[in-house]
Every structure is written in C-alpha cells, then in structure tokens.
Design a protein around this motif. Structure first.
Motif, short mmCIF file in Angstrom:
data_model
loop_
_atom_site.label_atom_id
_atom_site.label_comp_id
_atom_site.label_asym_id
_atom_site.label_seq_id
_atom_site.Cartn_x
_atom_site.Cartn_y
_atom_site.Cartn_z
N ILE A 89 0.84 -1.20 0.00
CA ILE A 89 0.00 0.00 0.00
C ILE A 89 0.88 1.25 0.00
O ILE A 89 0.62 2.19 -0.73
CB ILE A 89 -0.97 0.00 1.20
CG1 ILE A 89 -2.05 -1.05 0.96
CG2 ILE A 89 -1.59 1.37 1.40
CD1 ILE A 89 -2.97 -1.26 2.14
N GLY A 90 1.93 1.23 0.80
CA GLY A 90 2.83 2.38 0.84
C GLY A 90 3.51 2.63 -0.49
O GLY A 90 3.62 3.77 -0.95
N ALA A 91 3.95 1.55 -1.14
CA ALA A 91 4.67 1.70 -2.41
C ALA A 91 3.72 2.00 -3.57
O ALA A 91 4.00 2.87 -4.38
CB ALA A 91 5.46 0.42 -2.71
N LEU A 92 2.62 1.28 -3.64
CA LEU A 92 1.75 1.43 -4.80
C LEU A 92 0.70 2.52 -4.62
O LEU A 92 0.53 3.37 -5.50
CB LEU A 92 1.07 0.09 -5.12
CG LEU A 92 2.02 -1.04 -5.48
CD1 LEU A 92 1.26 -2.34 -5.63
CD2 LEU A 92 2.77 -0.71 -6.75
N GLN A 93 -0.02 2.47 -3.52
CA GLN A 93 -1.12 3.41 -3.37
C GLN A 93 -0.63 4.82 -3.01
O GLN A 93 -1.21 5.80 -3.43
CB GLN A 93 -2.09 2.91 -2.31
CG GLN A 93 -3.37 3.71 -2.27
CD GLN A 93 -4.37 3.13 -1.30
OE1 GLN A 93 -4.10 2.16 -0.60
NE2 GLN A 93 -5.54 3.74 -1.22
N ARG A 94 0.41 4.93 -2.24
CA ARG A 94 0.87 6.26 -1.84
C ARG A 94 2.00 6.76 -2.75
O ARG A 94 1.84 7.76 -3.43
CB ARG A 94 1.37 6.24 -0.38
CG ARG A 94 0.30 5.98 0.63
CD ARG A 94 -0.71 7.11 0.81
NE ARG A 94 -1.67 7.08 -0.26
CZ ARG A 94 -2.46 8.08 -0.65
NH1 ARG A 94 -2.43 9.21 -0.06
NH2 ARG A 94 -3.30 7.95 -1.63
N ALA A 95 3.13 6.11 -2.73
CA ALA A 95 4.30 6.62 -3.44
C ALA A 95 4.09 6.65 -4.95
O ALA A 95 4.39 7.66 -5.60
CB ALA A 95 5.52 5.79 -3.10
N ALA A 96 3.57 5.57 -5.53
CA ALA A 96 3.35 5.55 -6.97
C ALA A 96 2.28 6.57 -7.37
O ALA A 96 2.41 7.26 -8.38
CB ALA A 96 2.96 4.16 -7.44
N PHE A 97 1.22 6.68 -6.56
CA PHE A 97 0.19 7.67 -6.85
C PHE A 97 0.78 9.08 -6.81
O PHE A 97 0.50 9.90 -7.68
CB PHE A 97 -0.98 7.55 -5.87
CG PHE A 97 -2.02 8.62 -6.06
CD1 PHE A 97 -2.97 8.50 -7.06
CD2 PHE A 97 -2.04 9.74 -5.25
CE1 PHE A 97 -3.93 9.48 -7.24
CE2 PHE A 97 -2.99 10.73 -5.42
CZ PHE A 97 -3.94 10.60 -6.42
N PHE A 98 1.57 9.37 -5.78
CA PHE A 98 2.20 10.69 -5.68
C PHE A 98 3.06 10.97 -6.92
O PHE A 98 2.98 12.05 -7.51
CB PHE A 98 3.07 10.79 -4.43
CG PHE A 98 2.31 10.93 -3.14
CD1 PHE A 98 0.98 11.30 -3.10
CD2 PHE A 98 2.95 10.70 -1.94
CE1 PHE A 98 0.30 11.43 -1.91
CE2 PHE A 98 2.28 10.83 -0.72
CZ PHE A 98 0.95 11.19 -0.72
N ALA A 99 3.90 10.01 -7.30
CA ALA A 99 4.80 10.22 -8.45
C ALA A 99 4.00 10.41 -9.74
O ALA A 99 4.29 11.33 -10.53
CB ALA A 99 5.76 9.05 -8.58
N LEU A 100 3.01 9.57 -9.98
CA LEU A 100 2.22 9.69 -11.20
C LEU A 100 1.37 10.96 -11.19
O LEU A 100 1.20 11.61 -12.23
CB LEU A 100 1.34 8.45 -11.39
CG LEU A 100 2.11 7.16 -11.67
CD1 LEU A 100 1.18 5.97 -11.64
CD2 LEU A 100 2.86 7.25 -12.99
N ALA A 101 0.84 11.33 -10.03
CA ALA A 101 0.08 12.57 -9.93
C ALA A 101 0.98 13.78 -10.21
O ALA A 101 0.57 14.72 -10.90
CB ALA A 101 -0.55 12.70 -8.54
#
Length: 144
Positions: A89-101
């Motif tokens: 969740i930390g890697a995909l939902q938070r960090a990846a979302f932040f980077a893609l956003a």
C-alpha cells in the motif's frame, strides 16, 4: 414509523443542527487543504522533479502519521503478516500515486489533474463492463 404521504423524520444523528461545530470546522479545513494541495504541488514541481517531490511527500506523510500516533498513544508495531500489505500500500497506493500525480500536474493544469486523479472509481465501472466483467448494483453504488 411514518404514515403514507408523510416525510419520515430525520434521525438525530443525521440532523445537521446536531453535528458539533468542530466537525464542520474539520470538514472546512479538509476542503481547503485538499483544494490547496494541487496548486502547491505545481509550485513544488518548479523546484524538484516529480519523483523527488513524491518521495518528500511520502516521507513527510509517514513522519506526520508517526508523530500523531505517538502523541495519541496509539502507535503499535505491525504484526509480521501485515508487513507485505503495509509495504504494498505504501509503495503502490501512496508513493506511486504521488509520483504519477506529480507527472500529471506537470503535463496538465492542477484543476484538471485533480479531477482525473480522483474520478478513477467512476471510470472503473464502464471499463469493467467493456472487458466483460459483471458489475452488480453494489459495485455501481460504491463507485458513485
């Protein structure tokens, strides 16, 4: 129990006048903070790359959550079985979302990118139907 033609009474817990003032203030603060986040990201991207800004946001979020949980006395160490879930969740939902956003904010105006980012659930139902997945009324209701 209401009679035919009568409007049912609103339960006390749903009556707007029974909601504490602090709850309204918290709602207003959330709206303002969510509204300001995307323009602030746009400004942050002028000084940083999307991935570094995402890393900074994720780190600041983790530190804030840690401090808040310590202050409330609710900090507990996760069980071993929970770590894969927490990390994914930390890697995909938070960090990846932040980077893609952040990449999205760089490409389009903040207002448009926030609508695209947070309307994902609305797109999932039509896309699921297009690939042949059966979507029940609960799935449609949940997306709305």
């Amino acid at each position: 129990m209401s009679r035919a033609g009568e409007t049912p009474a609103i339960p006390e817990t749903m009556n707007p006048s029974s909601i504490p003032r602090i709850a309204w203030l918290q709602l207003a603060a959330s709206v303002v903070l969510f509204g300001l986040a995307w323009p602030v990201i746009k400004i942050g991207l002028s000084a940083s790359t999307p991935v570094w800004l995402a890393a900074a946001r994720a780190t600041l979020s983790a530190i804030t959550a840690f401090v808040l949980l310590v202050a409330l006395g609710r900090l507990t160490w996760p069980k071993r079985a929970d770590w894969p879930i927490i990390l994914s969740i930390g890697a995909l939902q938070r960090a990846a979302f932040f980077a893609l956003a952040n990449l999205g904010v760089r490409a389009v105006p903040p207002g448009r990118s926030v609508v695209l980012a947070y309307s994902t659930m609305l797109w999932m139902v039509p896309l699921s139907l297009m690939v042949g997945e059966r979507v029940g009324w609960r799935g449609v209701t949940g997306a709305l």
